[in-house]
Design an enzyme around this catalytic site. Structure first.
Site, mmCIF file in Angstrom:
data_model
loop_
_atom_site.group_PDB
_atom_site.id
_atom_site.type_symbol
_atom_site.label_atom_id
_atom_site.label_comp_id
_atom_site.label_asym_id
_atom_site.label_seq_id
_atom_site.Cartn_x
_atom_site.Cartn_y
_atom_site.Cartn_z
ATOM 1 N N HIS A 98 8.128 -19.659 9.460
ATOM 2 C CA HIS A 98 8.987 -18.820 10.304
ATOM 3 C C HIS A 98 9.001 -19.356 11.712
ATOM 4 C CE1 HIS A 98 4.933 -17.143 10.066
ATOM 5 N NE2 HIS A 98 5.070 -16.791 11.333
ATOM 6 N N HIS A 100 9.511 -18.493 15.590
ATOM 7 C CA HIS A 100 9.507 -17.403 16.568
ATOM 8 C C HIS A 100 10.518 -17.732 17.674
ATOM 9 C CE1 HIS A 100 5.603 -15.399 15.455
ATOM 10 N NE2 HIS A 100 5.333 -16.596 14.960
HETATM 11 P P1 5GP Z 1 2.441 -15.919 12.654
HETATM 12 O O1 5GP Z 1 1.149 -15.590 13.353
HETATM 13 O O2 5GP Z 1 2.253 -16.048 11.162
HETATM 14 O O3 5GP Z 1 3.141 -17.095 13.264
HETATM 15 O O4 5GP Z 1 3.406 -14.709 12.936
HETATM 16 C C1 5GP Z 1 3.669 -13.684 12.025
HETATM 17 C C2 5GP Z 1 4.547 -12.702 12.744
HETATM 18 O O5 5GP Z 1 5.083 -11.824 11.781
HETATM 19 C C3 5GP Z 1 3.805 -11.848 13.773
HETATM 20 O O6 5GP Z 1 4.431 -12.016 15.042
HETATM 21 C C4 5GP Z 1 3.938 -10.440 13.226
HETATM 22 O O7 5GP Z 1 4.132 -9.487 14.232
HETATM 23 C C5 5GP Z 1 5.124 -10.529 12.306
HETATM 24 N N1 5GP Z 1 5.067 -9.639 11.162
HETATM 25 C C6 5GP Z 1 4.013 -9.469 10.325
HETATM 26 N N2 5GP Z 1 4.314 -8.591 9.353
HETATM 27 C C7 5GP Z 1 5.605 -8.216 9.578
HETATM 28 C C8 5GP Z 1 6.489 -7.325 8.889
HETATM 29 O O8 5GP Z 1 6.161 -6.705 7.883
HETATM 30 N N3 5GP Z 1 7.738 -7.183 9.409
HETATM 31 C C9 5GP Z 1 8.141 -7.871 10.522
HETATM 32 N N4 5GP Z 1 9.393 -7.655 10.938
HETATM 33 N N5 5GP Z 1 7.331 -8.716 11.185
HETATM 34 C C10 5GP Z 1 6.078 -8.882 10.722
#
Ligand code: 5GP
Length: 139
Positions: A98, A100
């Site tokens: 993903h 950001h």
């Molecule tokens: P990572 O640390 O994996 O780069 O970021 C994961 C992101 O996904 C985090 O910013 C977190 O807030 C977001 N996130 C986690 N679970 C969910 C969810 O169920 N729905 C949404 N919309 N965002 C999520």
């Protein structure tokens, strides 16, 4: 078992979806770092940037390219930080690649991504040449 993001793609859990096409989807982050914080994903599950097939990567970049100005305009941001946490050691928590898109504002004091790192490695010219050669040979 499918990732939480696959469940969003399948409509099994709710999300504020702001764009969708055949291969990609963008939705608001549930715990935003700034208003408008958006995630862009391929619909199919790939863990890391390097796992994404080239045609899907092209689609993914096209959606990022589309969403950056949409997000900036929607929240009147001065800029955006556009980033992937690519792998667990880099802070990736959801194993579904993903991007950001985090809106940035002149006075937000968050700094550049360089601010994540403390002391920088001291590398002499020979070491830099060796690393560059190694990367080039694998590219
Ligand atoms: P990572 O640390 O994996 O780069 O970021 C994961 C992101 O996904 C985090 O910013 C977190 O807030 C977001 N996130 C986690 N679970 C969910 C969810 O169920 N729905 C949404 N919309 N965002 C999520």
């Amino acid at each position: 078992m499918s990732t939480i993001f696959s469940q969003i793609v399948e409509g099994e859990i709710p999300a504020r979806i702001v764009y969708e096409d055949e291969t990609t989807v963008a939705f608001l982050d549930a715990n935003p770092l700034a208003p408008g914080h958006t995630l862009v994903i391929p619909k199919d599950e790939y863990e890391r940037v390097n796992d994404v097939p080239a045609d899907v990567a092209t689609d993914l970049y096209a959606t990022i390219h589309r969403m950056v100005p949409a997000v900036e305009d929607a929240v009147d941001a001065d800029a955006t930080t556009v980033a992937f946490n690519n792998g667990e050691a880099a802070g990736q928590e959801v194993p579904h690649v993903h991007c950001h898109i985090v809106p940035r504002f002149e006075d937000d004091d968050a700094g550049p991504i360089h601010a994540m790192f403390g002391q920088r490695p001291e590398l002499d010219d020979d070491e830099l040449d060796e690393i560059a050669d190694d990367i080039e040979s694998r590219a």
